[in-house]
Motif scaffolding. Structure first.
Motif, short mmCIF file in Angstrom:
data_model
loop_
_atom_site.label_atom_id
_atom_site.label_comp_id
_atom_site.label_asym_id
_atom_site.label_seq_id
_atom_site.Cartn_x
_atom_site.Cartn_y
_atom_site.Cartn_z
N ASN A 298 2.01 -2.48 -2.08
CA ASN A 298 2.37 -1.55 -3.16
C ASN A 298 2.03 -0.10 -2.84
O ASN A 298 2.22 0.77 -3.68
CB ASN A 298 1.65 -1.95 -4.44
CG ASN A 298 0.14 -1.93 -4.29
OD1 ASN A 298 -0.38 -2.13 -3.19
ND2 ASN A 298 -0.58 -1.72 -5.37
N PHE A 299 1.56 0.20 -1.64
CA PHE A 299 1.07 1.54 -1.34
C PHE A 299 2.18 2.57 -1.25
O PHE A 299 1.94 3.75 -1.49
CB PHE A 299 0.24 1.53 -0.05
CG PHE A 299 -1.20 1.22 -0.26
CD1 PHE A 299 -1.58 0.04 -0.88
CD2 PHE A 299 -2.19 2.09 0.14
CE1 PHE A 299 -2.91 -0.26 -1.08
CE2 PHE A 299 -3.52 1.80 -0.06
CZ PHE A 299 -3.89 0.62 -0.67
N LEU A 300 3.38 2.17 -0.88
CA LEU A 300 4.46 3.15 -0.73
C LEU A 300 4.80 3.81 -2.07
O LEU A 300 5.21 4.97 -2.10
CB LEU A 300 5.71 2.48 -0.15
CG LEU A 300 6.89 3.40 0.14
CD1 LEU A 300 6.51 4.44 1.19
CD2 LEU A 300 8.10 2.59 0.61
N ASN A 301 4.61 3.10 -3.17
CA ASN A 301 4.93 3.66 -4.48
C ASN A 301 3.98 4.79 -4.90
O ASN A 301 4.26 5.48 -5.87
CB ASN A 301 4.90 2.56 -5.54
CG ASN A 301 6.03 1.57 -5.35
OD1 ASN A 301 6.22 1.02 -4.27
ND2 ASN A 301 6.82 1.35 -6.39
N TYR A 302 2.89 4.97 -4.19
CA TYR A 302 1.99 6.07 -4.49
C TYR A 302 2.51 7.40 -3.95
O TYR A 302 2.00 8.46 -4.34
CB TYR A 302 0.60 5.79 -3.93
CG TYR A 302 -0.14 4.71 -4.67
CD1 TYR A 302 -0.95 5.01 -5.75
CD2 TYR A 302 -0.02 3.39 -4.29
CE1 TYR A 302 -1.61 4.02 -6.45
CE2 TYR A 302 -0.70 2.39 -4.98
CZ TYR A 302 -1.49 2.72 -6.05
OH TYR A 302 -2.15 1.72 -6.74
N VAL A 303 3.47 7.37 -3.06
CA VAL A 303 4.02 8.60 -2.48
C VAL A 303 5.54 8.64 -2.66
O VAL A 303 6.25 9.17 -1.81
CB VAL A 303 3.64 8.72 -0.99
CG1 VAL A 303 2.15 8.93 -0.83
CG2 VAL A 303 4.10 7.48 -0.21
#
Length: 289
Positions: free
Chosen positions: A249-254
């Motif tokens: 889910n880390f891509l949704n932070y940027v």
């Protein structure tokens, strides 16, 4: 006429109304508003996801999963089930990423859906508990792997592990604060290194299977328990398996820093993962254009 024009100007200043929507649309379209630079392309976006999933967990968790599962067969089931759950979560986040194209990940979605208080609580729980502990585990694991060759007959000293872990965290924090471009480059380099290490492990495993070392993979032997079954230990195995898959889910932070978030969510077509333009994303895309 001049007095009427002044009156209209003063009214627009006091009651922005539609002016706010115009300003926000200009900011979203890059018309002079404050916005994050779109510097993350498709390759770097894939590197962020792969680099966060293939982290310390995949090199540490297999031992715990096997020990807590109690058998090779159950350990493989744990990996399959946790992988399926991860895929479902990743698809849901791809939908959210193109429907609500805002940076911030969980915080943005909780805030938009459940309100400011829920978003505030989610943010502070993440900042104070979730992410610090996760980063500490990753940094300590990295330090252990780096220092272990220097202490072949014993464990590395705790002070050395903590010092090296702190230096790594400070260095990466400085890189991320300095430049998004440099952060993505560092991410790409470390991702390539982790993929190489994982490929070496997989190749060595295949070589051992080709040599006939597959006793525990045979169906009649796979579910032989080498310890008493315990539901608590099995639950712990699922937890460690989920930790190994963490990072999807880390891509949704940027999201706002992606050059084309719709393409990053689905490289084939600028649509969502179900093959249709999302209801909210279509309008947002029109406003950006």
């Amino acid at each position: 006429m001049e007095e009427g024009a002044r009156h209209r100007n003063n009214t627009e200043k006091k009651h922005p109304g539609g002016g706010e929507s115009d300003a926000s649309s200009e900011a979203g379209s890059g018309g002079g508003g404050v916005a994050l630079k779109k510097e993350i392309g498709l390759v770097s976006a894939c590197g962020i996801i792969v680099g966060n999933i293939i982290g310390s967990g995949i090199f540490v968790s297999p031992k715990g999963v096997l020990e807590n599962a109690g058998s090779v067969g159950l350990a493989l089931i744990v990996w399959i089930v946790t992988g399926f759950i991860t895929v479902v979560g990743a698809l849901c986040y791809a939908e959210l990423g193109v429907t609500i194209p805002k940076s911030g990940g969980d915080y943005s979605y909780v805030k938009d859906i459940f309100g400011g208080l829920a978003g505030f609580l989610r943010l502070w729980i993440a900042v104070l508990v979730i992410y610090p502990t996760n980063q500490a585990v990753i940094a300590l694991t990295f330090s252990n792997y780096v220092l272990q060759p220097l202490f072949p007959t014993c464990f590395p000293p705790e002070s050395g592990l903590r010092l090296l872990a702190a230096i790594c965290l400070l260095l990466l924090t400085w890189v991320n604060c300095s430049s998004v471009r440099w952060a993505t480059r560092v991410q790409d380099v470390f991702t390539a290194g982790k993929l190489l290490a994982l490929a070496l492990i997989i190749i060595m495993g295949i070589v051992q299977i080709c040599k006939g070392e597959y006793f525990w993979l045979e169906p009649k032997n796979a579910f032989e328990n080498f310890q008493e079954p315990d539901i608590g230990l099995v639950a712990l195995a699922f937890l460690q398996g989920s930790f190994a898959y963490g990072g999807w889910n880390f891509l949704n932070y940027v999201t706002e820093e992606l050059v084309d978030p719709y393409k990053a969510a689905n490289p084939g077509e600028p649509e969502d993962v179900c093959g249709r333009v999302p209801r909210g994303g279509a309008g947002l895309r029109d406003r950006e254009g």
